[in-house]
Design a protein around this motif. Structure first.
Motif, PDB file in Angstrom:
ATOM      1  N   MET A   1       0.891  -1.299  -0.070  1.00 39.05           N
ATOM      2  CA  MET A   1      -0.028  -0.071  -0.023  1.00 39.05           C
ATOM      3  C   MET A   1       0.953   1.273   0.116  1.00 39.05           C
ATOM      4  O   MET A   1       1.815   1.279   0.812  1.00 39.05           O
ATOM      5  CB  MET A   1      -0.743   0.049   1.428  1.00 39.05           C
ATOM      6  CG  MET A   1      -1.988   0.913   1.109  1.00 39.05           C
ATOM      7  SD  MET A   1      -2.988   0.940   2.633  1.00 39.05           S
ATOM      8  CE  MET A   1      -3.944  -0.191   2.529  1.00 39.05           C
ATOM      9  N   SER A   2       0.663   2.147  -0.883  1.00 42.06           N
ATOM     10  CA  SER A   2       1.506   3.446  -0.885  1.00 42.06           C
ATOM     11  C   SER A   2       1.195   4.159   0.325  1.00 42.06           C
ATOM     12  O   SER A   2       0.144   4.453   1.104  1.00 42.06           O
ATOM     13  CB  SER A   2       1.010   4.164  -2.157  1.00 42.06           C
ATOM     14  OG  SER A   2      -0.195   4.910  -1.958  1.00 42.06           O
ATOM     15  N   THR A   3       2.166   5.247   0.612  1.00 42.33           N
ATOM     16  CA  THR A   3       2.312   5.978   1.799  1.00 42.33           C
ATOM     17  C   THR A   3       1.126   7.077   1.404  1.00 42.33           C
ATOM     18  O   THR A   3       0.661   7.383   2.646  1.00 42.33           O
ATOM     19  CB  THR A   3       3.595   6.759   1.830  1.00 42.33           C
ATOM     20  OG1 THR A   3       4.519   5.745   1.755  1.00 42.33           O
ATOM     21  CG2 THR A   3       3.553   7.673   3.091  1.00 42.33           C
ATOM     22  N   GLY A   4       0.693   7.367   0.370  1.00 47.01           N
ATOM     23  CA  GLY A   4      -0.127   8.279   0.146  1.00 47.01           C
ATOM     24  C   GLY A   4      -1.554   7.909   0.648  1.00 47.01           C
ATOM     25  O   GLY A   4      -2.415   8.647   1.025  1.00 47.01           O
ATOM     26  N   LYS A   5      -1.723   6.690   0.230  1.00 52.75           N
ATOM     27  CA  LYS A   5      -3.092   5.811   0.667  1.00 52.75           C
ATOM     28  C   LYS A   5      -3.037   5.702   1.995  1.00 52.75           C
ATOM     29  O   LYS A   5      -4.245   5.857   2.805  1.00 52.75           O
ATOM     30  CB  LYS A   5      -3.297   4.834  -0.112  1.00 52.75           C
ATOM     31  CG  LYS A   5      -3.397   4.697  -1.591  1.00 52.75           C
ATOM     32  CD  LYS A   5      -3.796   3.426  -2.158  1.00 52.75           C
ATOM     33  CE  LYS A   5      -3.820   3.401  -3.572  1.00 52.75           C
ATOM     34  NZ  LYS A   5      -4.095   2.210  -4.206  1.00 52.75           N
ATOM     35  N   VAL A   6      -2.213   5.514   2.627  1.00 52.08           N
ATOM     36  CA  VAL A   6      -2.066   5.414   4.181  1.00 52.08           C
ATOM     37  C   VAL A   6      -2.280   6.671   4.827  1.00 52.08           C
ATOM     38  O   VAL A   6      -3.278   6.937   5.894  1.00 52.08           O
ATOM     39  CB  VAL A   6      -0.779   4.932   4.648  1.00 52.08           C
ATOM     40  CG1 VAL A   6      -0.781   4.988   6.264  1.00 52.08           C
ATOM     41  CG2 VAL A   6      -0.608   3.260   4.149  1.00 52.08           C
TER      42      VAL A   6
END
Length: 98
Positions: A1-6
């Motif tokens: 999962m990408s950092t932006g989504k987190v």
């Protein structure tokens, strides 16, 4: 999962948790609505401030790039004019026979 989504998920969770906490608080509906309105206003002001900062930063970068492009164009024109004058001077030289 990408950092932006987190990060987006965390921010959304905090916002939803805050709203639910206000809605289920044991206060009058008018007080609750005012708190929601106040928080919404705070978030809107925060976004405006961030947008303004980003817009100013982009404007400064655009101006710097524009100045650099103008400098490059002026230098290129000066070199072109110099080369053109050199060619004219070479053409106007008398021919020498060897």
């Amino acid at each position: 999962m990408s950092t932006g989504k987190v990060v987006l998920g965390t921010v959304a969770g905090l916002a939803i948790g805050g709203i639910l906490g206000i809605l289920f608080a044991p206060e009058k509906g008018s007080v609750t609505r005012q708190q929601i309105l106040d928080r919404g206003t705070d978030y809107a002001e925060d976004l405006k401030s961030k947008y303004s900062g980003i817009a100013d930063s982009l404007k400064e970068k655009f101006q710097a790039v524009k100045k650099d492009a103008e400098d490059i164009a002026q230098n290129g024109k000066a070199k072109f004019d110099e080369a053109k004058n050199d060619i004219k001077a070479d053409i106007n030289k008398p021919a020498t026979n060897y």
